[in-house]
Design a protein around this motif. Structure first.
Motif, PDB file in Angstrom:
ATOM      1  N   GLY A  88      20.117  36.010  32.779  1.00  0.00           N
ATOM      2  CA  GLY A  88      21.274  35.420  32.119  1.00  0.00           C
ATOM      3  C   GLY A  88      21.174  33.934  31.833  1.00  0.00           C
ATOM      4  N   GLU A 115      20.578  41.857  26.939  1.00  0.00           N
ATOM      5  CA  GLU A 115      19.920  41.838  28.250  1.00  0.00           C
ATOM      6  C   GLU A 115      19.251  43.189  28.463  1.00  0.00           C
ATOM      7  OE1 GLU A 115      21.017  39.955  32.088  1.00  0.00           O
ATOM      8  OE2 GLU A 115      21.819  41.947  32.542  1.00  0.00           O
ATOM      9  N   PRO A 164      24.221  33.733  27.294  1.00  0.00           N
ATOM     10  CA  PRO A 164      25.000  34.975  27.314  1.00  0.00           C
ATOM     11  C   PRO A 164      24.293  36.087  26.540  1.00  0.00           C
ATOM     12  CG  PRO A 164      26.312  33.089  26.552  1.00  0.00           C
ATOM     13  CD  PRO A 164      24.885  32.656  26.562  1.00  0.00           C
ATOM     14  N   ASN A 203      16.458  38.314  28.567  1.00  0.00           N
ATOM     15  CA  ASN A 203      17.420  38.106  27.483  1.00  0.00           C
ATOM     16  C   ASN A 203      16.665  37.814  26.199  1.00  0.00           C
ATOM     17  OD1 ASN A 203      18.651  36.438  30.112  1.00  0.00           O
ATOM     18  ND2 ASN A 203      19.925  38.043  29.251  1.00  0.00           N
ATOM     19  N   LYS A 251      22.901  28.588  30.918  1.00  0.00           N
ATOM     20  CA  LYS A 251      23.291  29.987  30.690  1.00  0.00           C
ATOM     21  C   LYS A 251      22.878  30.468  29.299  1.00  0.00           C
ATOM     22  CE  LYS A 251      25.975  31.298  34.318  1.00  0.00           C
ATOM     23  NZ  LYS A 251      24.792  31.045  35.170  1.00  0.00           N
TER      24      LYS A 251
END
Lengths: 202, 322
Positions: B215, B132, B58, B150, B56
């Motif tokens: 993500g 994002e 964020p 991202n 991941k």
């Protein structure tokens, strides 16, 4: 010895596998991110593959005593046209949405499309004159007309070559070009006679 | 967040259970075919894709810079790639990029800057807040995707090294290691892959230094661990797996314009009015899972980002500077 009719039936079924595969992949959602590109390229590759196979029939006949090669030639030629027809139709339908004007604009604008289109038109001529009636009706001109296959082979290689030219990605093209070159060279009368002699010797 | 597209009727979408069932059926068929030596011909990507651990990343959605169009599926965006260092076919990067070592990884920022520096990927990840941005990606070949990336604006990094007044261009150099990249064996391009932007293009807030998509950290076939995204230019301007960012005074020679100058210019802004010598750029095929009968869409000047970037080219003849 298995009868030629039986062999032809099997060849017919095998020649349909590339098409069946596309339906299988479509059903399973495995045509990839760009399905139109995938089916266009697949049918194109199979067209040139069947063209090579068709062109190999006469030399095989010269090399061996078996006449079955010649008896399969027309069917294989028609399969070449069948895959070319699918290739053309997918492009005309899913790239140009059956818009004739737009299609011809593309034929004129892009040289690789121009040669591909000419090859397809020539192939259509051969396909519609591939029956006995046409043979009878055209007489000697029939075999002259069907020598167009050599031009078609050269145009097909050019179509493929120019398509790949932008990326310098010639590996596969060279393989097909090499095969077609050999299949054309063996038709030069002197070489053809040499091949025939191999048969009589054995 | 989900966006509904009114042009797709829910009944047109194959339910996941049925799709997976069909895939299983295909696997069985391919196993049967494998016995005949036709396995790979039938399965396509069903088995081919290596499963990499997904991590991941964020990030906060930057709404003004994000389109609400239907997104390309993760599967399509990670299995249909141009990354010639791993092979010429679109499926090759997904098959062969697994060999790429993305850690340790450093990027050298050098050239006409006051403070040249070599930064580790972990330091780069922390250099600015992760955003994002859902951008359109238009490939010069005539297809497009919509992908949530991202990253952060490249200007954050460039400001840190303090460009000199004489810096007019930025050159981007990608990794070229034959041990990790089987595609380098073929002389398709003059390796390493080189790209470039004018300084004002590089500093434009749309230009994204990118570390992830959907993500998560970038999959290797999409240019891990660090790449560029320049959404108003054709996709090849968005270099992958960067190792050097060099500020220069002269316009850098880019790999594609070196290989085919008539086909690929330095600017390569998305422009429906300027045809590629071998095809029109007026329309594009959007890859969003709508299937083979979905019509192509009109290509927008600057890929629809004109309000942010058209001013960069005021007074320039974009037919000449393609």
């Amino acid at each position: 010895m298995v009868a030629i009719a039986q062999i032809k039936r099997w060849v017919f079924v095998v020649a349909l596998i590339p098409l069946v595969r596309l339906f299988v992949l479509a059903y399973a959602g495995q045509l990839g991110a760009n399905p139109v590109e995938f089916i266009t390229r697949s049918t194109g590759t199979w067209t040139i593959t069947f063209l090579c196979i068709t062109l190999a029939m006469s030399p095989m006949h010269w090399l061996t005593a078996w006449s079955g090669w010649i008896q399969m030639r027309r069917m294989l030629g028609l399969f070449t046209f069948f895959y070319a027809f699918l290739h053309f139709t997918i492009w005309y339908w899913l790239d140009h949405y059956l818009n004739l004007q737009e299609m011809f604009a593309d034929v004129i604008e892009r040289p690789f499309i121009t040669v591909g289109f000419i090859a397809f038109v020539c192939m259509s001529l051969l396909a519609i004159t591939s029956n006995r009636v046409s043979m009878h009706w055209l007489g000697r001109r029939w075999s002259q007309l069907h020598r167009l296959i050599y031009l078609i082979a050269i145009l097909a290689v050019l179509h493929y070559l120019w398509h790949k030219a932008g990326k310098n990605d010639f590996q596969t093209v060279y393989i097909y070009a090499g095969i077609i070159l050999v299949l054309l060279i063996v038709r030069i009368p002197v070489i053809r006679e040499q091949l025939r002699r191999i048969k009589t010797r054995s | 967040m989900t966006f509904k597209d009114p042009t797709i009727h829910p009944s047109q979408i194959t339910p996941r259970a049925i799709a997976e069932d069909r895939r299983q059926w295909l696997k069985n068929l391919a196993l049967g075919g494998a016995a005949l030596g036709m396995g790979s011909w039938l399965e396509r990507e069903a088995f081919a894709k290596p499963v990499a651990p997904r991590e991941k990343l964020p990030a906060k959605l930057n709404e003004p810079y994000s389109t609400r169009e239907n997104q390309t599926s993760y599967e399509d965006a990670t299995s249909y790639n141009n990354f010639y260092e791993f092979g010429m076919d679109k499926e090759d990067p997904a098959k062969f990029a697994e060999r790429l070592q993305t850690r340790p990884w450093t990027v050298s920022i050098e050239g006409m800057v006051k403070k040249p520096v070599t930064l580790d990927i972990d330091a780069l990840l922390k250099l600015a807040p992760m955003e994002e941005r859902v951008y359109r990606l238009r490939c010069v070949e005539g297809w497009s995707m919509v992908i949530p990336w991202n990253g952060y604006a490249l200007s954050h990094l460039l400001n840190r090294v303090e460009p000199l007044g004489s810096a007019k261009y930025v050159e981007f150099i990608s990794l070229a290691d034959p041990k990790q990249m089987p595609g380098l064996k073929r002389p398709v391009l003059d390796w390493p892959y080189r790209e470039g932007l004018r300084m004002d293009e590089a500093m434009n807030p749309l230009t994204l230094l990118t570390f992830g998509m959907y993500g998560e950290l970038l999959p290797k076939q999409n240019g891990a661990p660090i790449r560029l995204i320049v959404p108003w230019k054709y996709g090849f301007k968005s270099s992958k797996s960067l190792v050097t960012i060099r500020l220069t005074e002269k316009q850098p020679l880019t790999s594609w314009s070196a290989s085919a100058p008539r086909e690929y210019g330095f600017y390569s802004n998305v422009n429906p009015a300027v045809s590629h010598p071998r095809w029109s750029q007026a329309t594009e095929r959007r890859i969003d899972g709508r299937g083979i009968f979905a019509p192509k869409i009109k290509t927008e000047p600057f890929n629809g980002y004109g309000e942010y970037v058209a001013k960069l080219y005021a007074g320039m003849d974009l037919r000449k500077f393609y």
